[in-house]
Motif scaffolding. Structure first.
Motif, PDB file in Angstrom:
ATOM      1  N   VAL A  87       0.921  -1.206   0.052  1.00 39.88           N
ATOM      2  CA  VAL A  87       0.085   0.086   0.098  1.00 39.88           C
ATOM      3  C   VAL A  87       0.726   1.260   0.034  1.00 39.88           C
ATOM      4  N   TRP A  88       1.779   1.230   0.704  1.00 39.32           N
ATOM      5  CA  TRP A  88       2.681   2.393   0.890  1.00 39.32           C
ATOM      6  C   TRP A  88       3.578   2.611  -0.364  1.00 39.32           C
ATOM      7  N   SER A  89       3.904   1.361  -1.066  1.00 42.37           N
ATOM      8  CA  SER A  89       4.720   1.551  -2.324  1.00 42.37           C
ATOM      9  C   SER A  89       3.871   2.039  -3.449  1.00 42.37           C
ATOM     10  N   ALA A  90       2.653   2.153  -3.279  1.00 43.00           N
ATOM     11  CA  ALA A  90       1.651   2.887  -4.223  1.00 43.00           C
ATOM     12  C   ALA A  90       1.006   4.223  -3.753  1.00 43.00           C
ATOM     13  N   GLY A  91       1.564   4.568  -2.637  1.00 43.48           N
ATOM     14  CA  GLY A  91       0.897   5.812  -1.974  1.00 43.48           C
ATOM     15  C   GLY A  91       1.669   7.027  -2.346  1.00 43.48           C
ATOM     16  N   ASN A  92       1.342   7.887  -1.207  1.00 47.12           N
ATOM     17  CA  ASN A  92       1.902   9.149  -1.618  1.00 47.12           C
ATOM     18  C   ASN A  92       3.374   9.314  -1.634  1.00 47.12           C
ATOM     19  N   THR A  93       3.967  10.473  -1.591  1.00 50.71           N
ATOM     20  CA  THR A  93       5.278  10.668  -2.089  1.00 50.71           C
ATOM     21  C   THR A  93       6.087  10.255  -0.770  1.00 50.71           C
ATOM     22  N   LEU A  94       5.590  10.528   0.490  1.00 51.14           N
ATOM     23  CA  LEU A  94       6.090  10.253   1.746  1.00 51.14           C
ATOM     24  C   LEU A  94       6.166   8.605   1.755  1.00 51.14           C
ATOM     25  N   GLN A  95       4.962   8.142   1.714  1.00 49.70           N
ATOM     26  CA  GLN A  95       4.890   6.702   1.860  1.00 49.70           C
ATOM     27  C   GLN A  95       5.876   5.941   0.808  1.00 49.70           C
ATOM     28  N   ARG A  96       5.850   6.419  -0.489  1.00 47.26           N
ATOM     29  CA  ARG A  96       6.653   5.636  -1.227  1.00 47.26           C
ATOM     30  C   ARG A  96       8.138   5.896  -0.847  1.00 47.26           C
ATOM     31  N   THR A  97       8.481   6.911  -0.648  1.00 48.16           N
ATOM     32  CA  THR A  97       9.911   7.008   0.160  1.00 48.16           C
ATOM     33  C   THR A  97      10.252   6.034   1.165  1.00 48.16           C
ATOM     34  N   LEU A  98       9.446   6.067   2.273  1.00 50.77           N
ATOM     35  CA  LEU A  98       9.708   5.235   3.392  1.00 50.77           C
ATOM     36  C   LEU A  98       9.740   3.751   3.197  1.00 50.77           C
ATOM     37  N   ALA A  99       8.730   3.150   2.240  1.00 48.85           N
ATOM     38  CA  ALA A  99       8.756   2.033   1.862  1.00 48.85           C
ATOM     39  C   ALA A  99       9.894   1.689   1.013  1.00 48.85           C
ATOM     40  N   THR A 100      10.369   2.405   0.251  1.00 48.12           N
ATOM     41  CA  THR A 100      11.343   2.041  -0.517  1.00 48.12           C
ATOM     42  C   THR A 100      12.666   2.042   0.345  1.00 48.12           C
ATOM     43  N   VAL A 101      12.969   2.991   1.191  1.00 48.79           N
ATOM     44  CA  VAL A 101      14.035   3.191   2.076  1.00 48.79           C
ATOM     45  C   VAL A 101      14.196   1.675   2.698  1.00 48.79           C
ATOM     46  N   VAL A 102      13.188   1.402   3.315  1.00 47.38           N
ATOM     47  CA  VAL A 102      13.086   0.064   4.298  1.00 47.38           C
ATOM     48  C   VAL A 102      13.431  -0.858   3.518  1.00 47.38           C
ATOM     49  N   LYS A 103      12.915  -1.307   2.142  1.00 45.02           N
ATOM     50  CA  LYS A 103      12.987  -2.309   1.497  1.00 45.02           C
ATOM     51  C   LYS A 103      14.480  -2.342   0.925  1.00 45.02           C
ATOM     52  N   LYS A 104      14.962  -1.180   0.481  1.00 43.84           N
ATOM     53  CA  LYS A 104      16.338  -1.166  -0.035  1.00 43.84           C
ATOM     54  C   LYS A 104      17.530  -1.690   1.002  1.00 43.84           C
ATOM     55  N   PHE A 105      17.176  -1.227   2.355  1.00 41.20           N
ATOM     56  CA  PHE A 105      18.241  -1.558   3.299  1.00 41.20           C
ATOM     57  C   PHE A 105      18.066  -2.992   3.592  1.00 41.20           C
ATOM     58  N   VAL A 106      16.767  -3.606   3.540  1.00 37.48           N
ATOM     59  CA  VAL A 106      16.789  -5.200   3.659  1.00 37.48           C
ATOM     60  C   VAL A 106      17.180  -5.984   2.540  1.00 37.48           C
ATOM     61  N   TYR A 107      16.996  -5.397   1.471  1.00 41.83           N
ATOM     62  CA  TYR A 107      17.331  -6.145   0.112  1.00 41.83           C
ATOM     63  C   TYR A 107      18.819  -6.168   0.006  1.00 41.83           C
ATOM     64  N   VAL A 108      19.448  -5.004   0.095  1.00 39.53           N
ATOM     65  CA  VAL A 108      20.928  -4.884  -0.093  1.00 39.53           C
ATOM     66  C   VAL A 108      21.473  -5.737   0.993  1.00 39.53           C
ATOM     67  N   SER A 109      20.974  -5.777   2.015  1.00 34.97           N
ATOM     68  CA  SER A 109      21.942  -6.370   3.236  1.00 34.97           C
ATOM     69  C   SER A 109      21.710  -7.667   3.191  1.00 34.97           C
ATOM     70  N   TYR A 110      20.894  -8.171   2.309  1.00 35.37           N
ATOM     71  CA  TYR A 110      20.785  -9.744   2.360  1.00 35.37           C
ATOM     72  C   TYR A 110      21.666 -10.004   1.076  1.00 35.37           C
ATOM     73  N   TRP A 111      21.411  -9.526  -0.145  1.00 39.80           N
ATOM     74  CA  TRP A 111      22.091  -9.773  -1.249  1.00 39.80           C
ATOM     75  C   TRP A 111      23.437  -9.488  -1.513  1.00 39.80           C
ATOM     76  N   ARG A 112      23.871  -8.645  -0.637  1.00 40.44           N
ATOM     77  CA  ARG A 112      25.338  -8.266  -0.793  1.00 40.44           C
ATOM     78  C   ARG A 112      26.258  -9.491  -0.034  1.00 40.44           C
ATOM     79  N   ASP A 113      25.878 -10.472   0.582  1.00 41.59           N
ATOM     80  CA  ASP A 113      26.431 -11.382   1.027  1.00 41.59           C
ATOM     81  C   ASP A 113      26.746 -12.320  -0.006  1.00 41.59           C
TER      82      ASP A 113
END
Lengths: 519, 208
Positions: B146-172
């Protein structure tokens, strides 16, 4: 001016760089004929061209010296060690990742080797609109030829066109679109696909293994970890710089003062205007930091029914130039590979299981990088001591973005793709040609809607004949401060659509010749 | 109601806000009773995890940030039943902690506020009246979508959290074999370095 006539041998590998760890004094005072700020495309070329004519040249690089033997071929590690802000530099809204090298050799160390001349129609436009008739296509030809010869720039052979690029070529040909092999600055490419992490085996002809060692063979000195804080001026003339030497732990090691009659500014299109603003120089026009453009890019991925392994083979094989000119769209499409980490960042297949499935199928993916001829609508400035990259895709450029997306999707489907992933923040997928327009119609030009990356900041100290609307004169010297020259992509008065490294090399070569005429 | 409409309705008061100085105001205005303190929030709902300590060794993450990312990792990386490397075998939290240390201090401060907003906004988003850390798997995933499809602030925060998680898994590198990503190859393939290029022939000068 001193004259250095001795030419030393180029070392087989590595550079003799003065690093922060080599500095023991708290204050350094140095003297040079020319101090060059930045060791990337513009700085390294200028350093060599001036040094080989006998000038005493000092190069100051803010980033660290990382010899290629220490490159890891790990993109995350490389982002942290070799890129500006550890790879986290973004625009104000945070929806455009702005990747620039920050190391000895600058962005040339981490680019994809793509080597285009400036399109003729761009140079002609610069002549008409900015009075830059001195850098017409005819006038620039010998400078392009010179750097192409120096950097072993040649067209990809068939073995350098990997599966991901062959798919794009096949798709474009089926659509009847013009598609060509890239030219790249590389010798005997080892096909590792790790260009963006630096070339561990020195095949990429970056500044790290070409112009910098050549400049140093002619006596140039190179200090890394040295951030210029101010350009010094006296009576309308540049007289040197002040700098700080900062260790890799972030602690200042020394202050540096450099006396020099010539200052060459080549810190890149983000840092160069910031330095001029800090110095309070060369801004009679009010244009310092204005007119920022960056070729906002998207990576349009697709899933194929067979394995592609987008990380295998040469990173960049072919490009589609069917839409290069503004009347045909003003964009190019580049077939590009990528690794696992990049893939997880550039698409949104949904949260949880859909994302894991997307990654499990990573080897079935191929991608296209879009580059558009964006307008110079951005600005670089300081805000309470913080760097601000104020850039949003202009509404007038959004149709080009959509057209580039659409063309990329059409190529993928023509090449046999099953599904195309729109590089958006929300989940958007296209399952057939018939769906392209419907899906893309959902996109709006709003912040945090698309996943954008820029590799090509430019335009922030634009060159032009009129001091009222440009910062740098046609021969490369600032209008306001004599002896202060600019040789990086800040010069470009409009975006050039294509990858700019050869443009910068050629302009830096030309401007160096102008410096020497005036010395 | 479409996903986007739900998102807009969820955090409508925040719709026009995207800058850090407005984040605190945003939550305050939305929740009415929120106690906003410098660098963080008083919780709109208490959670059982508030009593749990963060593991030793974290240098950057606060306890609340740790709990948020721990929950995000659970819902974003459900590796059970897949061919992927089990998430429990990857030091994702430690990698996130490392990445946080690379963030410029001023932005790090903003990030702390933003993460607090992401966690707390779930309380008044119309989902379940719970913080993000207490949402069940289905609701937490829906929150992200829902947040990924939401307003600018929501999209920003959802993206930030996902990026931290994804990168921190796949970098290994341990995550790469299941997807057949090759990783570093030059040493493995024994590719020799060509070293520095020799000085160019300068017998002919450009005559402009």
């Amino acid at each position: 001016m001193s004259r250095i006539d001795t030419v030393n041998a180029v070392p087989a590998q590595g550079l003799n760089v003065v690093q922060a760890s080599d500095v023991s004094a708290a204050e350094l005072t140095l003297r040079a004929d020319a101090v060059v700020i930045g060791s990337g495309a513009g700085g390294a070329v200028a350093a060599y061209e001036l040094a080989r004519k006998g000038l005493d040249v000092l190069i100051l690089e803010a980033g660290p010296y990382v010899p290629s033997t220490e490159f890891s071929e790990d993109f995350n590690d490389s982002l942290e060690r070799l890129y500006q802000d550890h790879g986290g530099q973004t625009n104000k809204e945070g929806d455009l990742l702005l990747l620039q090298g920050r190391c000895v050799g600058g962005s040339t160390v981490v680019n994809g080797c793509v080597s285009f001349r400036t399109p003729d129609f761009i140079l002609e436009e610069w002549g008409e609109k900015f009075g830059l008739t001195n850098i017409s296509p005819e006038a620039m030809r010998p400078w392009f030829e010179r750097v192409e010869e120096h950097l072993s720039i040649k067209e990809n052979g068939e073995h350098e066109i990997a599966m991901h690029s062959r798919l794009v070529r096949d798709g474009a040909r089926k659509l009847g679109w013009s598609v060509k092999p890239f030219k790249r600055n590389i010798r005997e490419c080892a096909l590792t696909g790790h260009c963006l992490s630096g070339c561990k085996t020195d095949r990429k002809q970056s500044m790290l293994v070409t112009y910098l060692p050549w400049a140093m063979a002619h006596g140039a000195r190179l200090h890394s970890d040295t951030r210029v804080t101010r350009i010094l001026e006296n009576g309308g003339r540049a007289v040197g710089v002040k700098a700080e030497v900062v260790g890799h732990d972030g602690i200042k090691v020394a202050d540096m003062h450099v006396d020099a009659d010539i200052v060459v500014l080549a810190a890149g299109a983000v840092q160069s205007p910031l330095l001029l603003q800090s110095s309070g120089l060369a801004n009679r026009s009010g244009q310092v930091g204005k007119n920022f453009a960056c070729h906002p890019s998207m990576y349009v991925a697709a899933k194929y029914p067979h394995e592609v392994y987008p990380w295998r083979g040469a990173l960049l094989g072919v490009y589609v130039d069917e839409f290069l000119t503004p009347e045909k769209g003003g964009f190019i499409l580049e077939a590009g590979g990528l690794g696992a980490v990049e893939m997880c960042l550039l698409n949104e297949p949904g949260s949880g299981k859909p994302f894991l499935q997307f990654m499990e199928e990573a080897r079935y993916k191929s991608g296209i990088v879009t580059l558009i001829h964006d307008h110079n609508v951005g600005e670089i400035r300081w805000d309470n001591g913080r760097k601000v990259v104020d850039y949003k895709v202009a509404d007038s450029d959004f149709p080009s973005m959509l057209a580039a997306l659409k063309a990329s999707a059409e190529i993928h489907f023509a090449a046999g793709a099953e599904k195309v992933f729109v590089p958006s923040v929300e989940k958007l997928e296209i399952n057939s040609v018939d769906e392209i327009d419907t899906v893309l119609a959902k996109l709006e030009n709003k912040p945090q809607r698309l996943r954008l990356v820029s590799y090509h900041p430019q335009g922030t100290l634009r060159m032009g004949a009129d001091p009222a609307n440009s910062v740098v004169a046609p021969h490369g010297e600032t209008h306001d401060v004599k002896g202060l020259y600019v040789t990086d992509a800040s010069l470009l008065p409009t975006s050039i659509i294509v990858n700019p490294q050869v443009t910068v090399y050629a302009l830096a070569s030309y401007i160096s010749s102008e410096i020497l005429k005036r010395t | 109601m479409t996903t986007k409409q739900q998102a807009d309705a969820a955090v409508a008061p925040l719709a026009s806000l995207s800058r850090r100085k407005l984040l605190k105001t945003a939550l305050w205005a939305s929740a009415g009773t929120a106690l906003v303190v410098a660098g963080g929030f008083a919780w709109l709902r208490r959670s059982p995890v508030d009593e749990l300590p963060a593991p030793d060794g974290l240098k950057q993450l606060s306890a609340s940030e740790y709990h948020l990312f721990r929950r995000a990792i659970e819902v974003l990386l459900p590796t059970d039943g897949t061919l992927l490397t089990p998430v429990a075998q990857i030091p994702v939290i430690a990698n996130i902690d490392h990445l946080m240390g690379l963030v410029e201090p001023a932005i790090r401060e903003e990030l702390g506020i933003a993460l607090g907003l992401f966690d707390n906004a779930a309380v008044f988003s119309g989902l379940h009246g719970k913080r993000f850390v207490d949402l069940d798997d289905e609701a937490a995933l829906r929150y992200f979508d829902v947040w990924s499809a939401g307003n600018t602030l929501q999209r920003t925060l959802a993206t930030v959290v996902k990026k931290f998680v994804y990168v921190s898994y796949w970098r290994d590198p341990a995550t790469w074999p299941p997807i057949r990503f090759d990783g570093a190859v030059s040493d493995r393939w024994g590719i020799p370095s060509l070293g520095n290029s020799p000085l160019p022939d300068e017998s002919v000068e450009v005559t402009a």
